[in-house]
Scaffold this active site. Structure first.
Site, PDB file in Angstrom:
ATOM      1  N   LYS A   1      -3.339  14.435  23.038  1.00 33.61           N
ATOM      2  CA  LYS A   1      -3.200  13.014  22.706  1.00 33.61           C
ATOM      3  C   LYS A   1      -2.761  12.838  21.266  1.00 33.61           C
ATOM      4  CE  LYS A   1      -6.448  11.124  26.035  1.00 33.61           C
ATOM      5  NZ  LYS A   1      -7.562  10.204  26.215  1.00 33.61           N
TER       6      LYS A   1
ATOM      7  N   SER B   1     -12.035   1.387  22.664  1.00 33.83           N
ATOM      8  CA  SER B   1     -11.256   1.761  21.483  1.00 33.83           C
ATOM      9  C   SER B   1      -9.813   1.295  21.613  1.00 33.83           C
ATOM     10  CB  SER B   1     -11.303   3.274  21.274  1.00 33.83           C
ATOM     11  OG  SER B   1     -12.613   3.698  20.984  1.00 33.83           O
TER      12      SER B   1
END
Length: 169
Positions: free
Chosen positions: A41, A128
């Site tokens: 990521k 988030s």
């Protein structure tokens, strides 16, 4: 002594995460907040930055340790001698995913239990990703994250908007 691990990406750490952290720290003798270094990521914050933010906002909680890790969280639990893995749930969709992971972990490591904590209702919508999206458009994120975290998030987005922009002739 019961050691628990609360793994996650925490990119960034939200008030929902902090709710789970505080409650877990009251349930277990030692709580390790394990920040995943996921190379697949592209996070907003580096692993080191996320560890630092978590250390700052949990400094007043005595039985907490914050570390980063790579790989399987269940393997990390074994390395740390943890008996419990803590996972937070916001909605039914979280439960379905987390149950599958917990059951898989139980096959891999039958000696480690997974404990699910539902987040406080006032954070049940919070993620988030939502915080980052609001911040990217310069929205107010003060209700969603600690003020120190909010400042770091807004700093990241103000730098990204200023990069490469020059004065036009």
């Amino acid at each position: 002594m019961t050691t628990a691990v609360y793994p996650g990406s925490f990119d960034p750490v939200t008030n929902g995460h902090l709710d789970i952290i505080k409650r877990s720290s009251e349930m277990f003798d030692h709580l390790i907040i394990a920040v995943l270094n996921n190379k697949a990521k592209s996070p907003l914050f580096t692993t080191a930055e996320r560890v630092t933010m978590l250390c700052e906002i949990t400094a007043g909680i005595k039985n907490i340790e914050v570390e980063s890790f790579d790989g399987l969280s269940i393997k990390y639990c074994h390395e740390k001698g943890a008996q419990v893995m803590v996972r937070g749930l916001r909605a039914v969709t979280d439960f379905e995913y987390e149950l599958q992971i917990a059951q898989t972990n139980r096959v891999i490591a039958p000696d480690i239990d997974t404990v699910f904590l539902t987040t406080n209702l006032k954070y049940s919508y919070l993620s988030s990703s939502i915080v980052k999206e609001i911040a990217a458009y310069q929205g107010d994120i003060s209700a969603f994250v600690d003020s120190r975290v909010a400042a770091k998030i807004m700093e990241k987005y103000s730098h990204s908007q200023n990069c490469g922009s020059g004065a036009e002739a």
